[in-house]
Design a protein around this motif. Structure first.
Motif, PDB file in Angstrom:
ATOM      1  N   GLU A  15      -7.381   2.208  -6.020  1.00 37.44           N
ATOM      2  CA  GLU A  15      -6.111   2.880  -6.298  1.00 37.44           C
ATOM      3  C   GLU A  15      -5.059   1.889  -6.791  1.00 37.44           C
ATOM      4  O   GLU A  15      -4.297   2.177  -7.718  1.00 37.44           O
ATOM      5  CB  GLU A  15      -5.612   3.579  -5.025  1.00 37.44           C
ATOM      6  CG  GLU A  15      -6.429   4.797  -4.626  1.00 37.44           C
ATOM      7  CD  GLU A  15      -5.962   5.394  -3.309  1.00 37.44           C
ATOM      8  OE1 GLU A  15      -5.010   4.843  -2.708  1.00 37.44           O
ATOM      9  OE2 GLU A  15      -6.543   6.409  -2.877  1.00 37.44           O
ATOM     10  N   THR A  61       0.815  -1.222   0.000  1.00 40.91           N
ATOM     11  CA  THR A  61       0.000   0.000   0.000  1.00 40.91           C
ATOM     12  C   THR A  61       0.846   1.268   0.000  1.00 40.91           C
ATOM     13  O   THR A  61       0.380   2.323  -0.435  1.00 40.91           O
ATOM     14  CB  THR A  61      -0.952   0.016   1.203  1.00 40.91           C
ATOM     15  OG1 THR A  61      -0.191  -0.197   2.398  1.00 40.91           O
ATOM     16  CG2 THR A  61      -2.009  -1.072   1.082  1.00 40.91           C
ATOM     17  N   VAL A  90     -12.324   0.358 -12.138  1.00 40.10           N
ATOM     18  CA  VAL A  90     -11.091   0.930 -12.708  1.00 40.10           C
ATOM     19  C   VAL A  90     -10.630   0.108 -13.907  1.00 40.10           C
ATOM     20  O   VAL A  90     -10.253   0.660 -14.952  1.00 40.10           O
ATOM     21  CB  VAL A  90      -9.989   0.984 -11.634  1.00 40.10           C
ATOM     22  CG1 VAL A  90      -8.646   1.340 -12.267  1.00 40.10           C
ATOM     23  CG2 VAL A  90     -10.340   2.008 -10.565  1.00 40.10           C
ATOM     24  N   ALA A 131      -5.643   0.919 -10.382  1.00 42.91           N
ATOM     25  CA  ALA A 131      -5.245   1.927 -11.369  1.00 42.91           C
ATOM     26  C   ALA A 131      -3.826   1.678 -11.844  1.00 42.91           C
ATOM     27  O   ALA A 131      -3.514   1.839 -13.034  1.00 42.91           O
ATOM     28  CB  ALA A 131      -5.374   3.323 -10.758  1.00 42.91           C
ATOM     29  N   GLU A 132      -2.951   1.268 -10.926  1.00 41.70           N
ATOM     30  CA  GLU A 132      -1.572   0.944 -11.300  1.00 41.70           C
ATOM     31  C   GLU A 132      -1.513  -0.364 -12.080  1.00 41.70           C
ATOM     32  O   GLU A 132      -0.847  -0.473 -13.102  1.00 41.70           O
ATOM     33  CB  GLU A 132      -0.718   0.860 -10.031  1.00 41.70           C
ATOM     34  CG  GLU A 132       0.686   0.336 -10.247  1.00 41.70           C
ATOM     35  CD  GLU A 132       1.484   1.156 -11.237  1.00 41.70           C
ATOM     36  OE1 GLU A 132       2.288   0.561 -11.977  1.00 41.70           O
ATOM     37  OE2 GLU A 132       1.314   2.392 -11.299  1.00 41.70           O
ATOM     38  N   ASP A 142     -14.665  -1.407  -6.569  1.00 40.96           N
ATOM     39  CA  ASP A 142     -13.900  -0.250  -7.044  1.00 40.96           C
ATOM     40  C   ASP A 142     -12.764  -0.665  -7.972  1.00 40.96           C
ATOM     41  O   ASP A 142     -12.448   0.017  -8.946  1.00 40.96           O
ATOM     42  CB  ASP A 142     -13.386   0.601  -5.885  1.00 40.96           C
ATOM     43  CG  ASP A 142     -12.519  -0.170  -4.896  1.00 40.96           C
ATOM     44  OD1 ASP A 142     -12.548  -1.415  -4.904  1.00 40.96           O
ATOM     45  OD2 ASP A 142     -11.813   0.492  -4.096  1.00 40.96           O
ATOM     46  N   GLY A 178      -1.059   2.209  -3.420  1.00 35.53           N
ATOM     47  CA  GLY A 178      -2.325   2.851  -3.076  1.00 35.53           C
ATOM     48  C   GLY A 178      -2.954   2.209  -1.863  1.00 35.53           C
ATOM     49  O   GLY A 178      -2.614   1.087  -1.487  1.00 35.53           O
ATOM     50  N   SER A 179      -3.905   2.910  -1.248  1.00 40.94           N
ATOM     51  CA  SER A 179      -4.484   2.451   0.010  1.00 40.94           C
ATOM     52  C   SER A 179      -5.848   1.802  -0.137  1.00 40.94           C
ATOM     53  O   SER A 179      -6.441   1.352   0.841  1.00 40.94           O
ATOM     54  CB  SER A 179      -4.592   3.634   0.984  1.00 40.94           C
ATOM     55  OG  SER A 179      -5.390   4.663   0.411  1.00 40.94           O
ATOM     56  N   THR A 180      -6.382   1.747  -1.358  1.00 37.89           N
ATOM     57  CA  THR A 180      -7.659   1.082  -1.614  1.00 37.89           C
ATOM     58  C   THR A 180      -7.488   0.156  -2.824  1.00 37.89           C
ATOM     59  O   THR A 180      -6.593   0.371  -3.648  1.00 37.89           O
ATOM     60  CB  THR A 180      -8.782   2.083  -1.927  1.00 37.89           C
ATOM     61  OG1 THR A 180      -8.501   2.718  -3.193  1.00 37.89           O
ATOM     62  CG2 THR A 180      -8.900   3.145  -0.843  1.00 37.89           C
TER      63      THR A 180
END
Length: 502
Positions: free
Chosen positions: A240, A231, A267, A243-244, A263, A235-237
């Protein structure tokens, strides 16, 4: 599963019932007791896929020299979010990664097992495969495989020697030297081109967009389940992190999407639309229709992109491995154009044989008996929950002792909390890596989760294993006791060596 009400006369679709039950990766399928049913004989001989040190002292010395040279570079935990250096290396090497089609795999958990399944399926159709995975369990050579087996040490050394002058050339031209992982990635792509392979199966190291592997233009992108891990970098979710990871989805590719948090799925779907990629989703276009426990593994019926495949024996434990199998099957179908150009199934006997021959070292792997010692490389809470569920289902131990050694940067509390319901006692320890969590710090967290009376501290892994086996053998009534070694790939690899599997 519950029956449909009588006021719904239409015959229910069994697959849709499974989908409804699985929205959160819940393995509540129609699972039966172990029985004696097994289709293991359909598979080819299973070999130990983890190589030992070279027997020839000179070769071993040369391999150690390469390992020492690679160790002078940035390790896998120090990253610069850029593919500039690896792209420069590919350029001076003549773009070896474009010499063959590829299947690219990202996600948080299940990547290596899925890669091994994809490789086995492709090999079943007489394709020469290259597979690049990380990290390794015991030997660095495991990371680069040809035809389903790690490349031999001599070849590993020669590939390194071949590309070393080009690596040094890039080092001199860049702000930072190529990292350990970037050099290994360059070696893999060069080895695959030199073989040559018909198809490469490539697992990302971390993330996706700026991962060193992401200089390939894969026609099939596979996304295994996304959960919270790394994380601090990704990202923390889940969204997120997705997305990477979505960065591996290329223009016009086919995306094989395992079941995801909402989520994360959103994405991925958005990225697919942006690059005109086709998406196949687990639980919609493909999935697990049914799953039964069988001796040594499980018996599956899978729905692929082109139709249903029944009577598949998978010699791996856990509901999550059944999901990995569904993803692997869909990826191979997509590679062959099934579901797009062709509406048909692949040869079912080939598929059955390929799955029956799959192995995944360090993933619920039994390495000794009386008491049983099982190794599993779970290293984050999501992986730990899946492992806890699977070890309970597959083995039914009367008492389970955990041996846990983790890396310092992981969500250690979350991992321990996932195992707390299934471990009678836990032996906390430390592997030899500089990334290992200090055993006293780990013990402090373990005491908070398990209580003081259920925690044993053994700084040395060999003594931790001995302590766990002793606890498992403690009383006659616990004849069905077992030991699970987990927390890190490195811990599992070192335990494997100590238990005579190296």
């Amino acid at each position: 599963m519950s029956e449909h009400p009588a006021d719904h006369p239409a015959e229910p679709d069994p697959f849709e019932e499974i989908v409804d039950a699985e929205t959160d990766r819940d393995p509540d399928l129609a699972v039966i007791e172990a029985g004696s049913r097994t289709l293991r004989t359909q598979g080819g001989p299973q070999t130990d896929a983890v190589p030992a040190r070279p027997a020839d002292p000179e070769v071993d010395k040369a391999l150690r020299a390469v390992e020492a040279d690679l160790a002078t570079r940035w390790g896998e935990t120090k990253l610069d979010p850029s593919v500039t250096r690896i792209a420069a290396l590919m350029d001076v090497l003549g773009e070896p990664q474009r010499a063959y089609p590829s299947i690219h795999i990202t996600g948080t958990n299940g990547k290596t097992s899925t890669a091994r399944m994809i490789e086995s399926l492709l090999s079943g159709f007489d394709l020469r495969t290259g597979r690049y995975t990380s990290p390794h369990v015991q030997s660095i050579t495991e990371r680069i495989s040809l035809d389903g087996a790690p490349i031999d040490p001599e070849r590993f050394i020669s590939v390194y020697d071949d590309i070393k002058p080009y690596v040094e050339m890039v080092d001199e031209a860049q702000e930072f030297r190529l990292s350990f992982f970037e050099v290994l990635t360059g070696m893999a792509y060069a080895a695959f081109a030199d073989a040559p392979v018909d198809v490469a199966v490539v697992e990302v190291g971390m993330g996706g967009a700026w991962d060193a592997t992401n200089v390939i233009d894969a026609s099939v992108a596979v996304v295994t389940p996304i959960a919270l891990d790394h994380t601090d970098r990704l990202g923390s979710t889940p969204g997120e992190i997705a997305a990477e990871k979505a960065g591996i989805i290329k223009q016009g590719a086919t995306v094989i999407l395992a079941q995801q948090p909402v989520d994360a799925a959103q994405v991925m779907l958005k990225k697919a639309v942006e690059v005109d990629a086709t998406v196949a989703r687990e639980g919609m276009e493909f999935g697990v229709v049914s799953r039964e426990i069988a001796v040594g593994g499980q018996l599956l019926t899978l729905r692929g992109l082109g139709g249903e495949y029944d009577n598949i024996f998978l010699p791996l434990h856990g509901a999550y491995q059944a999901h990995n199998a569904a993803v692997a099957l869909a990826a191979v179908e997509a590679f062959f154009g099934i579901g797009a150009e062709h509406a048909r199934t692949l040869d079912k006997d080939v598929i059955r044989t390929a799955f029956a021959g799959v192995s995944s070292p360090g993933r619920l792997e039994v390495v000794r008996s009386s008491p049983s010692v099982v190794l599993d490389a779970a290293h984050n809470p999501a992986g730990a929950r899946a492992t806890a569920e699977a070890v309970t289902e597959a083995f039914g131990f009367s008492r389970l002792i955990g041996v846990v050694g983790t890396s310092a940067e992981k969500d250690v509390r979350g991992l321990l909390e996932a195992f707390e319901p299934v471990f009678a006692e836990v032996v906390v320890t430390q592997n030899s890596s500089h990334r290992a969590m200090d055993v006293d710090a780990l013990a402090a967290v373990a005491v908070e989760v398990f209580g003081d009376e259920r925690v044993v501290v053994e700084p040395r892994l060999d003594e931790a294993l001995e302590a766990a086996v002793t606890l498992a053998e403690e009383e006659a009534e616990y004849a069905g006791a077992g030991v699970l070694v987990t927390g890190s790939v490195i811990t599992v690899g070192e335990a494997r060596l100590l238990l005579g599997k190296g």
